[in-house]
Design a protein around this motif. Structure first.
Motif, PDB file in Angstrom:
ATOM      1  N   GLY A  84      49.755  75.724  45.299  1.00 55.98           N
ATOM      2  CA  GLY A  84      51.065  76.145  45.807  1.00 55.98           C
ATOM      3  C   GLY A  84      50.966  77.112  46.966  1.00 55.98           C
ATOM      4  N   ARG A  85      50.526  78.334  46.670  1.00 59.52           N
ATOM      5  CA  ARG A  85      50.379  79.357  47.708  1.00 59.52           C
ATOM      6  C   ARG A  85      49.341  80.386  47.271  1.00 59.52           C
ATOM      7  NH1 ARG A  85      53.285  84.053  46.414  1.00 59.52           N
ATOM      8  NH2 ARG A  85      54.636  83.773  44.632  1.00 59.52           N
ATOM      9  N   PRO A  86      48.721  81.069  48.225  1.00 60.96           N
ATOM     10  CA  PRO A  86      47.722  82.080  47.856  1.00 60.96           C
ATOM     11  C   PRO A  86      48.397  83.297  47.226  1.00 60.96           C
ATOM     12  CG  PRO A  86      48.071  82.087  50.227  1.00 60.96           C
ATOM     13  CD  PRO A  86      48.879  80.949  49.669  1.00 60.96           C
ATOM     14  N   VAL A  87      47.754  83.839  46.203  1.00 61.05           N
ATOM     15  CA  VAL A  87      48.293  85.008  45.508  1.00 61.05           C
ATOM     16  C   VAL A  87      47.142  85.954  45.195  1.00 61.05           C
ATOM     17  CG1 VAL A  87      49.542  85.814  43.473  1.00 61.05           C
ATOM     18  CG2 VAL A  87      50.114  83.592  44.457  1.00 61.05           C
ATOM     19  N   PHE A  88      47.251  87.203  45.660  1.00 62.06           N
ATOM     20  CA  PHE A  88      46.197  88.190  45.432  1.00 62.06           C
ATOM     21  C   PHE A  88      46.675  89.405  44.624  1.00 62.06           C
ATOM     22  CE2 PHE A  88      44.803  86.109  49.400  1.00 62.06           C
ATOM     23  CZ  PHE A  88      43.517  85.752  49.033  1.00 62.06           C
ATOM     24  N   LYS A  89      47.968  89.530  44.399  1.00 64.15           N
ATOM     25  CA  LYS A  89      48.534  90.761  43.828  1.00 64.15           C
ATOM     26  C   LYS A  89      47.883  91.171  42.503  1.00 64.15           C
ATOM     27  CE  LYS A  89      52.834  93.071  42.799  1.00 64.15           C
ATOM     28  NZ  LYS A  89      54.283  93.028  42.845  1.00 64.15           N
ATOM     29  N   SER A  90      47.630  90.221  41.607  1.00 65.56           N
ATOM     30  CA  SER A  90      47.093  90.571  40.287  1.00 65.56           C
ATOM     31  C   SER A  90      45.732  91.257  40.395  1.00 65.56           C
ATOM     32  CB  SER A  90      46.998  89.327  39.398  1.00 65.56           C
ATOM     33  OG  SER A  90      46.163  88.343  39.992  1.00 65.56           O
ATOM     34  N   ILE A  91      44.845  90.738  41.218  1.00 69.89           N
ATOM     35  CA  ILE A  91      43.520  91.354  41.364  1.00 69.89           C
ATOM     36  C   ILE A  91      43.608  92.621  42.211  1.00 69.89           C
ATOM     37  CG2 ILE A  91      42.803  89.935  43.335  1.00 69.89           C
ATOM     38  CD1 ILE A  91      40.485  90.984  40.440  1.00 69.89           C
ATOM     39  N   GLU A  92      44.506  92.654  43.174  1.00 71.96           N
ATOM     40  CA  GLU A  92      44.665  93.859  44.001  1.00 71.96           C
ATOM     41  C   GLU A  92      45.101  95.055  43.169  1.00 71.96           C
ATOM     42  OE1 GLU A  92      45.793  91.932  48.334  1.00 71.96           O
ATOM     43  OE2 GLU A  92      47.408  92.373  46.926  1.00 71.96           O
ATOM     44  N   GLN A  93      45.904  94.817  42.135  1.00 72.69           N
ATOM     45  CA  GLN A  93      46.327  95.907  41.253  1.00 72.69           C
ATOM     46  C   GLN A  93      45.138  96.514  40.509  1.00 72.69           C
ATOM     47  OE1 GLN A  93      49.324  93.745  39.038  1.00 72.69           O
ATOM     48  NE2 GLN A  93      50.973  94.639  40.258  1.00 72.69           N
ATOM     49  N   VAL A  94      44.245  95.671  40.030  1.00 72.27           N
ATOM     50  CA  VAL A  94      43.043  96.155  39.338  1.00 72.27           C
ATOM     51  C   VAL A  94      42.171  96.943  40.307  1.00 72.27           C
ATOM     52  CG1 VAL A  94      40.924  95.479  38.132  1.00 72.27           C
ATOM     53  CG2 VAL A  94      43.061  94.232  37.699  1.00 72.27           C
ATOM     54  N   ILE A  95      41.993  96.421  41.502  1.00 73.63           N
ATOM     55  CA  ILE A  95      41.143  97.075  42.506  1.00 73.63           C
ATOM     56  C   ILE A  95      41.731  98.422  42.921  1.00 73.63           C
ATOM     57  CG2 ILE A  95      40.295  96.851  44.882  1.00 73.63           C
ATOM     58  CD1 ILE A  95      40.086  93.774  44.210  1.00 73.63           C
ATOM     59  N   ALA A  96      43.037  98.487  43.089  1.00 66.76           N
ATOM     60  CA  ALA A  96      43.681  99.755  43.448  1.00 66.76           C
ATOM     61  C   ALA A  96      43.490 100.791  42.337  1.00 66.76           C
ATOM     62  CB  ALA A  96      45.169  99.533  43.710  1.00 66.76           C
ATOM     63  N   TYR A  97      43.611 100.354  41.098  1.00 64.40           N
ATOM     64  CA  TYR A  97      43.428 101.257  39.960  1.00 64.40           C
ATOM     65  C   TYR A  97      42.010 101.819  39.924  1.00 64.40           C
ATOM     66  CZ  TYR A  97      43.212 102.905  35.148  1.00 64.40           C
ATOM     67  OH  TYR A  97      43.039 103.679  34.033  1.00 64.40           O
ATOM     68  N   LYS A  98      41.040 101.006  40.340  1.00 63.96           N
ATOM     69  CA  LYS A  98      39.635 101.428  40.343  1.00 63.96           C
ATOM     70  C   LYS A  98      39.245 102.179  41.619  1.00 63.96           C
ATOM     71  CE  LYS A  98      38.147  99.538  36.476  1.00 63.96           C
ATOM     72  NZ  LYS A  98      37.262 100.166  35.505  1.00 63.96           N
ATOM     73  N   HIS A  99      40.184 102.332  42.555  1.00 62.86           N
ATOM     74  CA  HIS A  99      39.940 103.067  43.810  1.00 62.86           C
ATOM     75  C   HIS A  99      38.863 102.413  44.667  1.00 62.86           C
ATOM     76  CE1 HIS A  99      42.491 106.126  42.066  1.00 62.86           C
ATOM     77  NE2 HIS A  99      41.697 106.153  41.007  1.00 62.86           N
ATOM     78  N   GLY A 110      43.386  74.032  47.314  1.00 62.59           N
ATOM     79  CA  GLY A 110      42.492  73.375  46.375  1.00 62.59           C
ATOM     80  C   GLY A 110      43.283  72.359  45.573  1.00 62.59           C
ATOM     81  N   PHE A 111      42.650  71.263  45.220  1.00 64.33           N
ATOM     82  CA  PHE A 111      43.316  70.225  44.433  1.00 64.33           C
ATOM     83  C   PHE A 111      43.862  70.838  43.158  1.00 64.33           C
ATOM     84  CE2 PHE A 111      42.889  66.480  41.444  1.00 64.33           C
ATOM     85  CZ  PHE A 111      44.052  65.869  41.881  1.00 64.33           C
ATOM     86  N   ASP A 112      45.147  70.561  42.871  1.00 61.79           N
ATOM     87  CA  ASP A 112      45.833  71.210  41.758  1.00 61.79           C
ATOM     88  C   ASP A 112      46.675  70.191  41.001  1.00 61.79           C
ATOM     89  OD1 ASP A 112      47.172  72.894  40.008  1.00 61.79           O
ATOM     90  OD2 ASP A 112      47.935  74.231  41.561  1.00 61.79           O
ATOM     91  N   THR A 113      46.436  70.093  39.693  1.00 63.15           N
ATOM     92  CA  THR A 113      47.236  69.212  38.837  1.00 63.15           C
ATOM     93  C   THR A 113      47.876  69.998  37.697  1.00 63.15           C
ATOM     94  OG1 THR A 113      45.281  68.674  37.503  1.00 63.15           O
ATOM     95  CG2 THR A 113      45.843  67.146  39.294  1.00 63.15           C
ATOM     96  N   PHE A 114      48.013  71.304  37.874  1.00 65.57           N
ATOM     97  CA  PHE A 114      48.558  72.146  36.818  1.00 65.57           C
ATOM     98  C   PHE A 114      50.081  72.040  36.767  1.00 65.57           C
ATOM     99  CE2 PHE A 114      49.994  76.205  35.022  1.00 65.57           C
ATOM    100  CZ  PHE A 114      49.286  76.199  33.829  1.00 65.57           C
ATOM    101  N   GLY A 115      50.632  72.083  35.566  1.00 61.50           N
ATOM    102  CA  GLY A 115      52.085  72.120  35.371  1.00 61.50           C
ATOM    103  C   GLY A 115      52.804  70.973  36.056  1.00 61.50           C
ATOM    104  N   PRO A 116      53.821  71.309  36.849  1.00 57.11           N
ATOM    105  CA  PRO A 116      54.627  70.257  37.476  1.00 57.11           C
ATOM    106  C   PRO A 116      53.850  69.408  38.486  1.00 57.11           C
ATOM    107  CG  PRO A 116      55.253  72.409  38.331  1.00 57.11           C
ATOM    108  CD  PRO A 116      54.305  72.638  37.192  1.00 57.11           C
ATOM    109  N   PHE A 117      52.760  69.947  39.033  1.00 56.42           N
ATOM    110  CA  PHE A 117      51.958  69.171  39.989  1.00 56.42           C
ATOM    111  C   PHE A 117      51.348  67.931  39.330  1.00 56.42           C
ATOM    112  CE2 PHE A 117      51.185  73.465  42.175  1.00 56.42           C
ATOM    113  CZ  PHE A 117      52.283  73.301  43.006  1.00 56.42           C
ATOM    114  N   LYS A 118      51.134  68.012  38.020  1.00 61.97           N
ATOM    115  CA  LYS A 118      50.562  66.872  37.290  1.00 61.97           C
ATOM    116  C   LYS A 118      51.497  65.664  37.345  1.00 61.97           C
ATOM    117  CE  LYS A 118      48.278  65.773  32.979  1.00 61.97           C
ATOM    118  NZ  LYS A 118      47.740  66.311  31.751  1.00 61.97           N
ATOM    119  N   LEU A 119      52.803  65.923  37.332  1.00 60.93           N
ATOM    120  CA  LEU A 119      53.789  64.842  37.327  1.00 60.93           C
ATOM    121  C   LEU A 119      53.746  63.998  38.596  1.00 60.93           C
ATOM    122  CD1 LEU A 119      56.810  66.847  35.867  1.00 60.93           C
ATOM    123  CD2 LEU A 119      55.305  65.252  34.652  1.00 60.93           C
TER     124      LEU A 119
END
Length: 151
Positions: A84-99, A110-119
């Motif tokens: 769908g789209r690139p997403v970094f927020k989840s890992i960036e939060q961990v990295i920010a917490y660790k300074h 990347g080829f994706d068949t997860f969830g609705p893409f499978k249909l």
């Protein structure tokens, strides 16, 4: 420069293709976060976190690995593959917490068949392709050929 890339590549191997291409050209230790829970990262000068996007986040094993093992004041880069789209927020939060210092981000389809893409038979068929792999190596080389300074 000693480098490790912590990754999860679960469904179609998209992320593994990217990091394997990087590891072909450089001395990089690959750490599969789905298989390794704890690892001392203090000896590495540069640490990458690589994952596909799962439900708008990096894979849970990579997030958990980073929260348990990442030490303060490390230079970190991020790689994600996505349907769908690139997403970094989840890992960036961990990295920010660790300074830690994010020195670069790379993403590609990347080829994706997860969830609705499978249909619809999946999206981003054929990716990552040769062009994506070459771009990933160029991204990584740009990180290692330039001196990296902490903020």
């Amino acid at each position: 420069m000693k480098t490790a890339i912590v990754y999860a590549s679960v469904h179609h191997g998209n992320t593994k293709k990217i990091i394997d291409e990087i590891a072909k050209t450089k001395d990089v230790e690959l750490i599969d976060a789905t298989q390794t829970v704890e690892k001392d990262l203090s000896e590495y000068d540069l640490i990458g976190f690589a994952s596909g996007v799962y439900g708008g986040k990096f894979h849970q094993s990579v997030l958990k690995f980073a929260s348990v093992n990442l030490t303060d004041n490390k230079n970190v880069f991020l790689i994600c593959t996505y349907g769908g789209r690139p997403v970094f927020k989840s890992i960036e939060q961990v990295i920010a917490y660790k300074h830690d210092n994010i020195v670069g981000r790379f993403s590609c389809k990347g080829f994706d068949t997860f969830g609705p893409f499978k249909l619809i038979g999946g999206v981003s068929k054929g990716h990552p392709d040769e062009k994506d792999l070459a771009a990933a190596v160029e991204f990584y080389n740009g990180l290692t050929e330039q001196p990296v300074f902490l903020k």
